[in-house]
Scaffold this motif. Structure first.
Motif, mmCIF file in Angstrom:
data_model
loop_
_atom_site.group_PDB
_atom_site.id
_atom_site.type_symbol
_atom_site.label_atom_id
_atom_site.label_comp_id
_atom_site.label_asym_id
_atom_site.label_seq_id
_atom_site.Cartn_x
_atom_site.Cartn_y
_atom_site.Cartn_z
ATOM 1 N N LEU A 2 39.099 12.620 32.380
ATOM 2 C CA LEU A 2 38.952 11.920 33.663
ATOM 3 C C LEU A 2 37.808 10.908 33.593
ATOM 4 O O LEU A 2 37.907 9.812 34.149
ATOM 5 C CB LEU A 2 38.716 12.931 34.793
ATOM 6 C CG LEU A 2 39.899 13.865 35.082
ATOM 7 C CD1 LEU A 2 39.510 14.952 36.066
ATOM 8 C CD2 LEU A 2 41.108 13.090 35.622
ATOM 9 N N LEU A 3 36.731 11.266 32.904
ATOM 10 C CA LEU A 3 35.595 10.329 32.800
ATOM 11 C C LEU A 3 36.021 9.042 32.076
ATOM 12 O O LEU A 3 35.604 7.945 32.447
ATOM 13 C CB LEU A 3 34.416 10.994 32.078
ATOM 14 C CG LEU A 3 33.726 12.123 32.867
ATOM 15 C CD1 LEU A 3 32.730 12.865 31.975
ATOM 16 C CD2 LEU A 3 33.037 11.599 34.127
ATOM 17 N N GLU A 4 36.890 9.179 31.069
ATOM 18 C CA GLU A 4 37.386 7.971 30.373
ATOM 19 C C GLU A 4 38.088 7.024 31.343
ATOM 20 O O GLU A 4 37.967 5.807 31.238
ATOM 21 C CB GLU A 4 38.421 8.361 29.300
ATOM 22 C CG GLU A 4 37.856 8.877 28.005
ATOM 23 C CD GLU A 4 38.989 9.383 27.092
ATOM 24 O OE1 GLU A 4 40.076 8.756 27.064
ATOM 25 O OE2 GLU A 4 38.785 10.409 26.427
ATOM 26 N N THR A 5 38.849 7.604 32.287
ATOM 27 C CA THR A 5 39.628 6.728 33.208
ATOM 28 C C THR A 5 38.699 5.910 34.090
ATOM 29 O O THR A 5 39.074 4.841 34.558
ATOM 30 C CB THR A 5 40.555 7.544 34.143
ATOM 31 O OG1 THR A 5 39.741 8.368 34.996
ATOM 32 C CG2 THR A 5 41.517 8.414 33.381
ATOM 33 N N LEU A 6 37.498 6.418 34.360
ATOM 34 C CA LEU A 6 36.601 5.714 35.277
ATOM 35 C C LEU A 6 36.212 4.336 34.748
ATOM 36 O O LEU A 6 35.786 3.467 35.504
ATOM 37 C CB LEU A 6 35.327 6.535 35.528
ATOM 38 C CG LEU A 6 35.518 7.948 36.105
ATOM 39 C CD1 LEU A 6 34.169 8.576 36.452
ATOM 40 C CD2 LEU A 6 36.403 7.922 37.345
ATOM 41 N N LEU A 7 36.355 4.144 33.449
ATOM 42 C CA LEU A 7 35.986 2.857 32.847
ATOM 43 C C LEU A 7 37.123 1.839 32.922
ATOM 44 O O LEU A 7 37.002 0.723 32.424
ATOM 45 C CB LEU A 7 35.571 3.072 31.383
ATOM 46 C CG LEU A 7 34.270 3.886 31.216
ATOM 47 C CD1 LEU A 7 34.193 4.518 29.841
ATOM 48 C CD2 LEU A 7 33.060 2.994 31.480
ATOM 49 N N LYS A 8 38.233 2.238 33.534
ATOM 50 C CA LYS A 8 39.395 1.324 33.585
ATOM 51 C C LYS A 8 39.533 0.691 34.970
ATOM 52 O O LYS A 8 40.615 0.662 35.552
ATOM 53 C CB LYS A 8 40.672 2.088 33.201
ATOM 54 C CG LYS A 8 40.585 2.626 31.766
ATOM 55 C CD LYS A 8 41.828 3.369 31.335
ATOM 56 C CE LYS A 8 41.691 3.831 29.877
ATOM 57 N NZ LYS A 8 42.786 4.686 29.440
ATOM 58 N N GLN A 9 38.419 0.181 35.507
ATOM 59 C CA GLN A 9 38.463 -0.408 36.847
ATOM 60 C C GLN A 9 39.203 -1.745 36.825
ATOM 61 O O GLN A 9 39.391 -2.342 35.778
ATOM 62 C CB GLN A 9 37.036 -0.692 37.381
ATOM 63 C CG GLN A 9 36.059 0.443 37.288
ATOM 64 C CD GLN A 9 35.224 0.405 36.019
ATOM 65 O OE1 GLN A 9 35.699 0.032 34.948
ATOM 66 N NE2 GLN A 9 33.969 0.800 36.121
ATOM 67 N N GLU A 10 39.554 -2.217 38.044
ATOM 68 C CA GLU A 10 40.127 -3.560 38.159
ATOM 69 C C GLU A 10 39.086 -4.463 38.823
ATOM 70 O O GLU A 10 38.336 -4.018 39.685
ATOM 71 C CB GLU A 10 41.409 -3.502 39.007
ATOM 72 C CG GLU A 10 42.571 -2.907 38.227
ATOM 73 C CD GLU A 10 43.794 -2.641 39.098
ATOM 74 O OE1 GLU A 10 43.762 -2.962 40.293
ATOM 75 O OE2 GLU A 10 44.771 -2.110 38.556
ATOM 76 N N GLU A 11 39.119 -5.736 38.439
ATOM 77 C CA GLU A 11 38.091 -6.674 38.916
ATOM 78 C C GLU A 11 37.977 -6.739 40.446
ATOM 79 O O GLU A 11 36.911 -6.834 40.994
ATOM 80 C CB GLU A 11 38.395 -8.095 38.388
ATOM 81 C CG GLU A 11 38.165 -8.253 36.893
ATOM 82 C CD GLU A 11 36.688 -8.328 36.509
ATOM 83 O OE1 GLU A 11 35.853 -8.520 37.397
ATOM 84 O OE2 GLU A 11 36.392 -8.196 35.308
ATOM 85 N N ASP A 12 39.145 -6.728 41.124
ATOM 86 C CA ASP A 12 39.101 -7.018 42.571
ATOM 87 C C ASP A 12 39.369 -5.786 43.431
ATOM 88 O O ASP A 12 39.708 -5.902 44.594
ATOM 89 C CB ASP A 12 40.142 -8.096 42.893
ATOM 90 C CG ASP A 12 41.528 -7.657 42.418
ATOM 91 O OD1 ASP A 12 41.621 -6.590 41.767
ATOM 92 O OD2 ASP A 12 42.506 -8.372 42.696
ATOM 93 N N GLN A 13 39.186 -4.579 42.853
ATOM 94 C CA GLN A 13 39.615 -3.392 43.605
ATOM 95 C C GLN A 13 38.796 -3.170 44.881
ATOM 96 O O GLN A 13 39.275 -2.566 45.831
ATOM 97 C CB GLN A 13 39.573 -2.145 42.722
ATOM 98 C CG GLN A 13 38.184 -1.735 42.266
ATOM 99 C CD GLN A 13 38.222 -0.524 41.318
ATOM 100 O OE1 GLN A 13 39.109 -0.407 40.488
ATOM 101 N NE2 GLN A 13 37.267 0.350 41.471
ATOM 102 N N ASP A 14 37.533 -3.654 44.923
ATOM 103 C CA ASP A 14 36.702 -3.386 46.097
ATOM 104 C C ASP A 14 37.154 -4.194 47.304
ATOM 105 O O ASP A 14 36.925 -3.806 48.437
ATOM 106 C CB ASP A 14 35.230 -3.726 45.802
ATOM 107 C CG ASP A 14 34.688 -2.837 44.692
ATOM 108 O OD1 ASP A 14 35.194 -1.706 44.571
ATOM 109 O OD2 ASP A 14 33.784 -3.265 43.956
#
Length: 871
Positions: free
Chosen positions: A325-337
């Motif tokens: 799960l910690l690995e997935t946290l690094l797969k953000q998208e630029e405009d998600q906020d």
């Protein structure tokens, strides 16, 4: 007319709105003039291969909408209407639908599948159309793939529409066999495999018996796990959706498969396409949900060998699951906020991590801390944001003892990040994490405060500074301030926030006025936080809260003056009015709670009422609800003086009670009737005929949402308490209503949790009505009028006691009613109570209750009964 159906259906999809409206009118007329021919001609259109695809598709949709609706009462009408149609017409329609499953047009097949399922949903529970399942199953073998695909899709929709008990087990077995075979790797046609996998998802609830049989369960699990490895992404996604559903429906059967499931899900999370990876994470989230529920139900105080049906899958997988799960946290998208509806791998992973923390508590902390320490100061924003998100995700679940030392170290760092980090993403997540710290680790119940005189000023300065940041960061800063204020709600006469109160309020008002306050829910968040700051304020700042009344009234006045708005502007305006009315309500409640401030508030009551009456005149449901709540709060604060506002307000009260469509408005209005009864007492009498007439109408309507009925019964009690023996003229209407509802709510056999919860709220409403009526008539010569109703009421108490599924609230109200009955009827009740089957047992049970409110009510009932019997 039937000849022209094709043309009308095509015109109904025209780009020209005049043509479209005319066609819609034609369809409506045709339906009203001759329903059987109308439905039949639609089914013929759908089945006719010569007709255009567009008219066929719409024919199917119109047909579907003639069988089903979202609103319960409308759905009921449509079901009855179908059942009363001539059998031969229904037979012809059903034949056309089944024939369409062989069509070469995929839209027509798919629409027919849905309509067949809707008809089955009506007919199978009535034991009609018994040959349907058999004829569909015979379609699955030796037919062209497109027919097989459409048939399996139909079986899937059928399982979605029909309750499992409407189909006998033998047919269920055959449906499952057909569906699971269609999923098999040796099924050559991809469309058939996909339809089968989706159909299994709908059929999982039907497979109780099959999942109890080891061989059948093994076979289903093997096929589902194989489908997660299909070369087709849609099939893999659908297979994981099946796994998620199996995980929550058959949790207790998963043990033999869990290792294999971990292996395939972790591979999917790391390597597969996002839609598949998201479902693979969802599987573990759903297992967390199951285990959290089980551990909640059993209250965490059981020994290891007790029979708690928890398999601790999460605990066992922890050391491998958390790094995944910690690995997935690094797969953000630029405009998600900026995107409110965003959902991606990083968000799903963080959400799952939060659920894992709630499932295993302290054990997660040492597994996550190294990741945070390693990434929190890295140059790449993704690493800093992921570390912050990981920290925020594990703050609910582990014990304060475990977390507070870490938070104390992290807090200064995070405040700096919120002001200085170059990345807006990191600031957004940092503000969110601070909010989580204040939500779970700050408040009067915690031994060690994390907010101290040493850091309080810095925290507030940073949060107020951040309210000027980008809207998404500012919104999260408001959220953090909300929980900061909430933690000080019960601090006593002085609050650490007092020195900053004015500055906080001003910053929040400034945020609501920002040009971009419409983005990221900023304006709403700022008002919600302002409300919480007012709620948690103390006497020291009461003067400032009084000044706020004028500020909010001025804002509300501005929204009422605005002229010539576009529809977009009007929508914003309405939203703002709702927020301002909500804010007024909180201020009125706050100031009305103590005498000195109440006096200051009442100087404005005329102005407030005038503004609210203008808001009602705008006729918008959400705003009405908020304005109504403000009126209720004001009635409570003004007491008997509220009478002078009733002549102007009454028409809006009546309007609210008549609002079946927006039932939340109706429910809130019913609550306000109660507030007004408590404020005016017998001065409300002049309005009671109108109010009671409307409440009785509401109760007998099958259009009003059921959730409004319990508060209406409670409201009878409020009215009776207010007007005492004058309630006499309503007894002949109200009592039969209460009796029939009492009979309905006495028995809940085999109901689901939601139904039991509703039944309990209904019982509570009925009991509150009885209680108010008995108390209202107490010491009046007219108490005699109630004697005929006493046996039924005691019988109701007996029957709900015997059912054994009352919640604590109902138990307290029920034992209170027993006391009220004895207290009001005195010696007239003695023999009835002594003859009642269970009142003695019920009383004794309540007297020894752990719940002090139930115990108190029982003590009073015992006293009242002994007085009645000794007379």
């Amino acid at each position: 007319m039937a000849m022209e159906v094709t043309q009308i259906l095509l015109s109904a999809q025209s780009v020209d709105s005049t043509v479209r409206k005319h066609a819609e009118e034609n369809l409506k007329q045709f339906q009203e003039q001759n329903l059987p021919v109308f439905l039949l001609s639609l089914s013929v259109e759908l089945a006719n291969e010569e007709k255009p695809a567009d008219s066929r598709k719409l024919a199917g949709l119109v047909l579907k909408n003639a069988l089903d609706a979202k609103e319960q009462h409308r759905k009921y009408e449509l079901v009855q209407r179908w059942l009363s149609l001539d059998v031969s017409v229904k037979g012809q329609i059903k034949a056309c639908l089944l024939q369409t499953l062989s069509s070469t047009a995929s839209d027509a097949r798919s629409t027919a599948s849905q309509v067949i399922a809707k008809v089955a949903g009506i007919e199978l529970p009535q034991k009609q159309w018994p040959e349907l399942v058999g004829s569909l199953l015979s379609n699955v073998h030796q037919v062209p793939p497109h027919v097989k695909q459409a048939t399996i899709e139909t079986l899937g929709y059928l399982c979605e529409e029909v309750a499992p008990e409407a189909i006998d087990q033998d047919q269920v077995n055959k449906i499952l066999t057909a569906v699971v075979q269609g999923m098999n790797a040796n099924e050559a046609n991809i469309e058939v495999r996909l339809a089968s996998t989706r159909a299994l998802y709908n059929a999982i609830g039907f497979a109780q018996a099959n999942f109890s049989n080891d061989m059948e369960r093994d076979y289903i699990m093997r096929v589902v796990c194989e489908a997660t490895l299909s070369p087709e992404v849609k099939i893999r996604q659908a297979a994981y959706e099946c796994l998620v559903s199996i995980g929550s429906t058959y949790y207790e059967k998963l043990a033999p498969y869990i290792q294999d499931i971990f292996n395939i899900t972790s591979k999917a999370v790391r390597d597969d396409e996002e839609p598949v990876a998201l479902q693979a994470i969802e599987f573990w989230s759903s297992i967390c949900d199951e285990e959290i529920d089980i551990l909640d139900d059993y209250g965490g105080d059981f020994t290891a060998d007790s029979d708690v049906p928890c398999y601790y899958f999460i605990k066992q997988a922890l050391s491998a699951l958390v790094p995944l799960l910690l690995e997935t946290l690094l797969k953000q998208e630029e405009d998600q906020d900026q995107d409110e509806g965003a959902w991606n791998l990083a968000m799903a992973g963080g959400t799952c991590l939060g659920l894992v923390a709630r499932t295993v508590g302290d054990d997660i902390v040492p597994l996550v801390m190294p990741f945070i320490e390693e990434n929190i100061t890295k140059g790449d924003w993704r690493q800093r944001e992921a570390a912050t998100y990981a920290f925020g995700s594990i703050l609910e679940g582990p014990s304060p003892d475990k977390l507070i030392p870490i938070v104390n170290v992290a807090l200064g760092f995070m405040l700096t990040a919120l002001t200085k980090d170059p990345s807006s993403h990191v600031k957004d997540t940092t503000a969110w994490t601070l909010g989580r710290i204040f939500e779970f680790l700050h408040g009067s119940t915690l031994a060690t405060p994390i907010i101290t005189p040493a850091n309080c000023q810095q925290i507030i300065t940073v949060l107020l500074q951040s309210m000027k940041d980008a809207p998404n960061v500012a919104e999260k800063a408001c959220g953090a301030l909300y929980f900061l204020a909430q933690g000080y709600e019960d601090v006593g006469p002085t609050s650490p926030l007092t020195p900053y109160f004015q500055e906080i309020v001003q910053s929040l008002l400034n945020a609501t006025h920002r040009e971009d306050a419409g983005e990221s829910r900023l304006r709403t968040a700022a008002y919600e936080t302002l409300n919480e700051v007012v709620r948690s304020s103390t006497e020291e700042t009461a003067r400032l809260v009084v000044e706020l009344v004028q500020v909010i009234m001025t804002e509300l006045h501005k929204t009422l003056e605005a002229q010539k708005l576009s529809s977009d502007e009007r929508e914003k305006q309405t939203e703002l009015q709702g927020l301002l009315c909500g804010c007024l309500q909180v201020i009125i409640q706050k100031l009305g709670a103590s005498d000195p401030t109440k006096y200051a508030l009442l100087q404005y009551s005329d102005q407030i009422i005038n503004l609210l009456l203008r808001v009602f005149a705008c006729r918008n449901a959400t705003v009405h609800e908020e304005a109504m709540l403000s009126i209720g709060a004001l009635a409570y604060a003004t007491g008997p003086n509220f009478a002078k506002y009733m002549p102007d307000f009454y028409k809006y009260l009546e309007m609210g009670l008549q609002n079946f469509e927006e039932y939340q408005v109706c429910a809130v209005t019913v609550g306000v009737v109660g507030d007004i009864c408590r404020a005016l007492e017998d001065k409300v009498l002049a309005y009671c005929d109108g109010i009671m007439t409307q409440l009785l109408k509401d109760l007998s309507s099958n259009q009003l949402h059921r959730s409004v009925k319990p508060p209406i019964f409670s409201c009878f009690g409020d009215i009776a308490l207010a007007i005492g023996e004058n309630f006499e003229k309503y007894l002949m209407y109200a009592m039969p209503m209460l009796q029939s509802a009492a009979e309905l709510s006495a028995h809940t056999s085999s109901a689901d949790d939601e139904m039991i919860e509703y039944t309990n709220s209904l019982r509570n409403g009925i009991l509150e009505a009885y209680s108010g009526i008995f108390q209202g008539f107490k010491n009046s010569p007219k108490t005699q009028l109630l004697i005929p109703y006493a046996p039924h009421i005691l019988q109701f108490l007996d029957s709900i006691y015997i059912e054994k599924d009352m919640d604590d609230i109902v138990t307290k109200t029920a034992i209170g009613v027993l006391g009220d009955l004895a207290d009001t009827l005195g010696s007239n009740a003695a023999s009835l109570i002594q003859a009642s089957v269970s009142s003695k047992d019920f009383l004794n049970e309540c007297l020894s209750s752990d719940d002090h409110l139930i115990k108190e009510a029982a003590e009073w009932a015992r006293l009242a009964i002994s007085r009645a019997i000794s007379v």
